[in-house]
Design a protein around this motif. Structure first.
Motif, PDB file in Angstrom:
ATOM      1  N   GLU A 215       0.774  -1.174  -0.147  1.00  0.00           N
ATOM      2  CA  GLU A 215       0.111  -0.121   0.069  1.00  0.00           C
ATOM      3  C   GLU A 215       0.815   1.275   0.046  1.00  0.00           C
ATOM      4  OE1 GLU A 215      -2.448  -0.427   3.542  1.00  0.00           O
ATOM      5  OE2 GLU A 215      -4.291  -1.121   2.271  1.00  0.00           O
ATOM      6  N   ASN A 218       2.567   1.750  -3.449  1.00  0.00           N
ATOM      7  CA  ASN A 218       1.518   2.281  -4.536  1.00  0.00           C
ATOM      8  C   ASN A 218       0.976   3.466  -4.095  1.00  0.00           C
ATOM      9  OD1 ASN A 218       1.683  -0.149  -5.935  1.00  0.00           O
ATOM     10  ND2 ASN A 218       0.441  -1.055  -4.724  1.00  0.00           N
ATOM     11  N   GLU A 220      -0.411   4.865  -0.972  1.00  0.00           N
ATOM     12  CA  GLU A 220      -1.408   5.081  -0.172  1.00  0.00           C
ATOM     13  C   GLU A 220      -1.521   6.421   0.574  1.00  0.00           C
ATOM     14  OE1 GLU A 220      -5.186   4.150   1.524  1.00  0.00           O
ATOM     15  OE2 GLU A 220      -4.319   3.394  -0.269  1.00  0.00           O
TER      16      GLU A 220
END
Length: 597
Positions: A215, A218, A220
């Protein structure tokens, strides 16, 4: 105070001895440094303190540091830096600390301190400077961003940068720029982590210490910032700015889609949303997966298809949101595409047709602004569509009767189409407009008349204008009148105009300088006339313009009929009339001239 200064000078002795011992400075130079340092120390130790004294002290020490660096390079000596440079840097930091404590509110002083530390001090010291500065100037988001960027990019500490952004947002919870830069920083951090992971995998190394989740990799954290920011800051412009930042990062494809979908869902009533959605079509290929078109015709056809898709979105937009702002976005897009160079006649024709249609539709709906009427008329004139340009200009005047721009545009159309009604039109304009805004119309009328009418008619226009325009606006008009007179009748006519205007204040210095130049261009340049022009100019500008006095003196010295014996008198008159800096400047220029420079 003398003891303090003596003590501070003695503190310098070890570094000065090293400078002399290693051959970077001579004994005479060391003595000069001690003398200068004593003067500077006295100024920053006295009871009445001035910021300029601290700045001069710091600048002198920085110059000394840079000189030491250059001499080290020249003699290729790189030792004893701790004993020499470190001591000077430490002293400069002490002076900066005193100055920034005394003049806390001076942001420029703090920024100078930061710049110095970036070049000469350690990262830990600069971090302390940022902390001290932000404790006082917490109300300036730009300083928080600067500090966070430095932590991220120079110290490579994303955690410190994050903490600074979070602290900044407590002070400025609705600052768009802070959110934008924080959002960008988290995406940069995620991209950096992904690259680190790839390097680990490529080298087949143990990834035990690399404990970041997918996460985080990517983006988050950037997504959380995005969600928090749009709950606090409304409006499509901010939304689009975050989307533009996200598009710079390949890792944020899902986030880009989420922001784009939210933009369309949350801001359908904002022209900026539609404008952004439409312009995206330019980046999308008509047939994804195909190779790039090779021929010019194929490329032009592809561009044409993309533009058609954009316009389809705009057409839907102006139906859904029929506002002046939306039409402005559509028309600006059409004008931008029309201004793009292309060798395709078809594409150029299509762009022109599209632009004209968008203007006409917006006009029919009465959703064109004054500036867009101007753009429309300019476009029509560039294509020699005089009849339609005249119709549009008349429509613009009907809507914006008090607008000088609209009346000017119609005058341009009448001049370009060689209409016989120009004089009548201008007189009509003067009825509707305030006299003080009409200067551009008078000048355009006179310039047209010069090429199309007799000298007498043109002069009559200038004379009317001089009566109608008063105050500072008339200065430009008088200069134009004088230039015209010289063009059509030489120095004799210019002198006649000059005499007719010489009591009609205000003037510009250029008005008199023009006459001086005109006289000097004559075969028989009369010194009496030059004196007259200089004397008149000095009556108006003698208290502020030192150059006029200097030029007058030079004229008396250099002209064949000049009187050098007058120069002394002119000098003393100048000294009486000039004030402040102008007087100092005159004295300096006069001294340089006498020295032969």
């Amino acid at each position: 105070m003398a003891e303090i200064i003596q003590e501070r000078i003695e503190d310098r002795i070890p570094e000065l001895e090293q400078l002399e011992r290693v051959g970077l400075f001579s004994r005479a130079e060391i003595k000069a440094i001690i003398k200068k340092a004593s003067d500077l120390e006295y100024k920053i130790q006295r009871r009445a303190l001035f910021k300029e004294d601290f700045i001069n002290y710091i600048q002198y020490e920085i110059n000394l540091l840079e000189l030491i660096q250059r001499r080290r390079t020249r003699i290729k000596y790189s030792f004893k830096k701790d004993e020499i440079e470190h001591s000077i840097v430490h002293r400069i930091q002490g002076v900066f600390r005193r100055a920034s404590a005394k003049w806390k509110d001076d942001v420029q002083l703090w920024l100078s301190y930061v710049v110095f530390c970036k070049k000469w001090a350690t990262k830990a010291q600069l971090s302390k400077v940022f902390s001290a500065m932000l404790a006082i100037h917490s109300n300036k988001p730009a300083l928080w961003i600067m500090a966070a960027k430095w932590e991220m990019e120079d110290r490579l500490s994303s955690e410190s940068a994050r903490q600074l952004f979070l602290r900044a947002l407590r002070f400025h919870p609705e600052c768009p720029k802070l959110y934008q830069e924080y959002f960008r920083m988290e995406l940069m951090h995620a991209e950096k982590l992904r690259k680190e992971k790839q390097e680990f995998e490529k080298a087949d190394m143990d990834m035990g210490s690399f404990d970041h989740s997918e996460e985080i990799l990517n983006g988050e954290l950037a997504r959380i910032i995005y969600k928090n920011s749009i709950s606090k800051i409304k409006g499509a412009e901010f939304h689009v700015s975050l989307l533009s930042i996200a598009q710079l990062f390949d890792l944020a494809k899902d986030l880009q889609k989420e922001i784009y979908d939210d933009l369309q869902a949350m801001h359908t009533d904002d022209p900026l949303t539609w404008d952004y959605v439409a312009r995206r079509e330019l980046e999308i290929q008509s047939q994804p997966g195909d190779e790039q078109p090779l021929t010019k015709q194929a490329k032009a056809a592809e561009v044409g298809r993309r533009e058609e898709r954009c316009c389809a979105v705009y057409e839907e937009a102006v139906k859904t949101l029929p506002t002046e702002g939306m039409w402005k976005c559509y028309i600006n897009f059409c004008l931008e595409r029309f201004s793009k160079k292309t060798s395709s006649e078809f594409l150029r024709g299509k762009r022109l047709e599209r632009t004209m249609i968008s203007f006409r539709k917006a006009h029919e709906l009465k959703l064109l602004s004054e500036s867009q009427y101007k753009q429309w008329i300019e476009l029509l004139l560039s294509r020699d569509f005089f009849t339609e340009a005249l119709e549009v200009a008349e429509a613009g005047i009907e809507l914006f009767k008090d607008s000088l721009t609209m009346w000017q545009m119609k005058l341009q159309v009448l001049i370009a189409s060689k209409s016989p009604d120009i004089a009548m039109f201008v007189e009509e304009a003067f009825v509707h407009l305030k006299p003080q805004v009409c200067l551009p119309l008078w000048i355009s009328w006179a310039e047209w008349s010069e090429g199309a009418q007799s000298h007498e008619d043109t002069e009559a226009i200038f004379k009317k204008a001089i009566l109608a325009i008063t105050g500072t606006s008339s200065v430009t008009l008088k200069d134009k009148y004088l230039d015209w007179a010289y063009r059509i009748g030489g120095n004799k006519k210019a002198r006649t105009v000059f005499k007719s205007l010489q009591e009609n204040r205000p003037f510009s210095v250029d008005f008199f300088r023009k006459m001086i130049q005109f006289e000097k261009e004559q075969e028989s340049c009369k010194m009496a006339n030059l004196r007259e022009y200089y004397e008149r100019a000095l009556r108006e500008f003698g208290s502020v313009d030192s150059d006029l006095w200097m030029d007058y003196i030079k004229e008396e010295l250099n002209h064949p009929l000049g009187r050098p014996e007058n120069c002394g008198q002119i000098y003393w008159r100048a000294m009486k009339m000039l004030q402040g800096e102008s007087a100092e400047l005159f004295v300096a220029k006069h001294a340089m001239h006498q020295a032969g420079h």
